[in-house]
Write an enzyme that holds these catalytic residues in place. Sequence first.
Site, short mmCIF file in Angstrom:
data_model
loop_
_atom_site.label_atom_id
_atom_site.label_comp_id
_atom_site.label_asym_id
_atom_site.label_seq_id
_atom_site.Cartn_x
_atom_site.Cartn_y
_atom_site.Cartn_z
N LYS A 77 0.83 -1.21 0.00
CA LYS A 77 0.00 0.00 0.00
C LYS A 77 0.87 1.26 0.00
O LYS A 77 0.68 2.15 -0.83
CB LYS A 77 -0.93 -0.03 1.22
N SER A 78 1.82 1.33 0.92
CA SER A 78 2.67 2.52 0.99
C SER A 78 3.39 2.76 -0.33
O SER A 78 3.50 3.90 -0.81
CB SER A 78 3.74 2.34 2.07
N ASP A 102 1.82 -0.68 11.91
CA ASP A 102 0.60 -1.17 11.25
C ASP A 102 0.30 -2.63 11.59
O ASP A 102 -0.81 -3.12 11.32
CB ASP A 102 0.71 -1.00 9.73
N GLY A 151 -4.82 8.36 5.10
CA GLY A 151 -3.89 9.34 5.68
C GLY A 151 -2.68 9.56 4.79
O GLY A 151 -2.16 10.68 4.69
N ARG A 169 3.05 5.82 -3.42
CA ARG A 169 4.23 6.58 -3.85
C ARG A 169 4.51 6.37 -5.34
O ARG A 169 5.00 7.29 -6.01
CB ARG A 169 5.45 6.15 -3.01
N ARG A 180 -8.42 12.77 12.01
CA ARG A 180 -6.98 12.51 12.21
C ARG A 180 -6.16 13.80 12.15
O ARG A 180 -6.48 14.72 11.41
CB ARG A 180 -6.50 11.46 11.19
C1 S3P Z 1 2.70 5.17 6.13
C2 S3P Z 1 3.32 5.51 7.29
C3 S3P Z 1 2.84 5.13 8.62
C4 S3P Z 1 1.82 4.01 8.54
C5 S3P Z 1 0.81 4.24 7.48
C6 S3P Z 1 1.47 4.35 6.12
C7 S3P Z 1 3.29 5.60 4.85
O1 S3P Z 1 2.27 6.25 9.25
O2 S3P Z 1 1.19 3.84 9.79
O3 S3P Z 1 -0.13 3.17 7.42
O4 S3P Z 1 2.88 5.07 3.79
O5 S3P Z 1 4.17 6.47 4.87
P1 S3P Z 1 3.14 7.38 10.00
O6 S3P Z 1 4.26 7.72 9.14
O7 S3P Z 1 2.23 8.53 10.21
O8 S3P Z 1 3.57 6.75 11.28
#
Ligand code: S3P
Length: 455
Positions: free
Chosen positions: A21-22, A314, A93, A26, A121
């Site tokens: 996902k991350s 996570d 987020g 990106r 949030r």
């Molecule tokens: C993420 C960073 C994390 C993670 C989120 C995804 C990202 O949050 O908990 O699910 O993709 O950079 P934080 O960087 O706010 O801790």
Amino acid sequence: MQFKVSKSSTLNAELTVPGDKSISHRAIMLGALTNGPCVITNFLEGEDCLSTMEAMRKLGVQIEHPESGTVIVHGCRGKFTAPASDLDCGNSGTTVRLLSGILAAQPFRTRMVGDASLSQRPMRRIMQPLAQMGARLTAEGARETLPLVIDGGPLAGIRYEMPHASAQVKSAILLAGLFASGKTTVVEPGPSRDHTERMLDYFLVRTIREGNEITIHGGQTLESRDFKVPGDISSAAFWLVAAAAQPGASLLIDNVGLNSTRSGILDVLVRMGARLREIVEVVDEGEPSGAIEITGAKLTGTVIEGEEIPNVIDEIPIIAIAAALAEGKTTIRGASELRVKETDRIAAIASNLRAMGVEVVEFDDGMEITGAKRLRGARLPSFGDHRIAMAFTIAGLFADGETIIDNVECVATSYPSFEETLRLVRSGKAIRRKPAGERGTVGASVERNRTGAST
Ligand code: S3P
């Protein structure tokens, strides 16, 4: 929609998991900053990443989606057009925070909105540094929450000491730094996932890391390149725990991301007693990936705190299930970030574990879980949180009687095929065809033993 589960037979499977996902977020954002087309494969079609894709389209980026898992982003060198309406970030987020870094530099106004959870949030964490760089950000919500209005413009590089380790905040600042005059330096209080730095490097924009400081020089353009997204270790984590906590179980997950800023779950499971082998096969796409082989055992409790927390943040919901199935106590501290995730995950985990008969002591920044001899099946809320829904579905596989998880639509946020894999695992159809020893390309293989040392 509900998931209904009961005790499952011994897990013996070979699986793959969907794209990370991350990294998928990106890939779309960085692809749009390049100077040409980028073919992204194994892209996660979870709702969060689709929110990023739609937001980028609204900003004028041409994005093709010719088939499932493949996305072609036509990079426009970061020159976007003002959107005709609000950007809907849904539950994500990462979309709102990373995109803010890019939007802070655009010569127009954008307004970002989200669902009920995202609208609670905190956004101050990105508003503060981006304002210091020269953008105007206004949170219309009551507590510096969404909707977020950004009036972008020329930015100047800053040096910013982050109060908390956060990959989202670090990434927002680095992305803004790409557009800023001079250099931008982010100081991390502890390590957080480094996908943005690695992917910028992959697209030939150099970031300089010196200890806990990361610097980017403004004015660089990313070179378009194709990119393959590795499987998501955060999705793999659910099956890893399902196998780790079941003596006699065996599981191989292939094509999964093994970035060391994300693989803390493996260290935790090894400390708890699981036997595990990591086989790193690919490192040339900027992100290491490979296979994880795990053998179940009787787990014992552990302590998770300090710098390990951002690495497993996570995975705490599913680690809590491992803790509930382990012998003795597991303590998680320094994890107050969990209170401001998709839901208050400390409260959600504690309440659902107690409903299953597990003793939990809640702290502001974590919890202590006493492993239960048996879990009791229960009807549980998902709290609208994908990871809570999936973690407690796995708990149900170990519980006496039936476990029902309500409102599991949220699972589509990060793992749309979770239910399908659950069905395969339970029917025994995800059975391994070849023993691990006969598998094809095997690069560096790292075995982690009981004490966590590599052999
Ligand atoms: C993420 C960073 C994390 C993670 C989120 C995804 C990202 O949050 O908990 O699910 O993709 O950079 P934080 O960087 O706010 O801790």
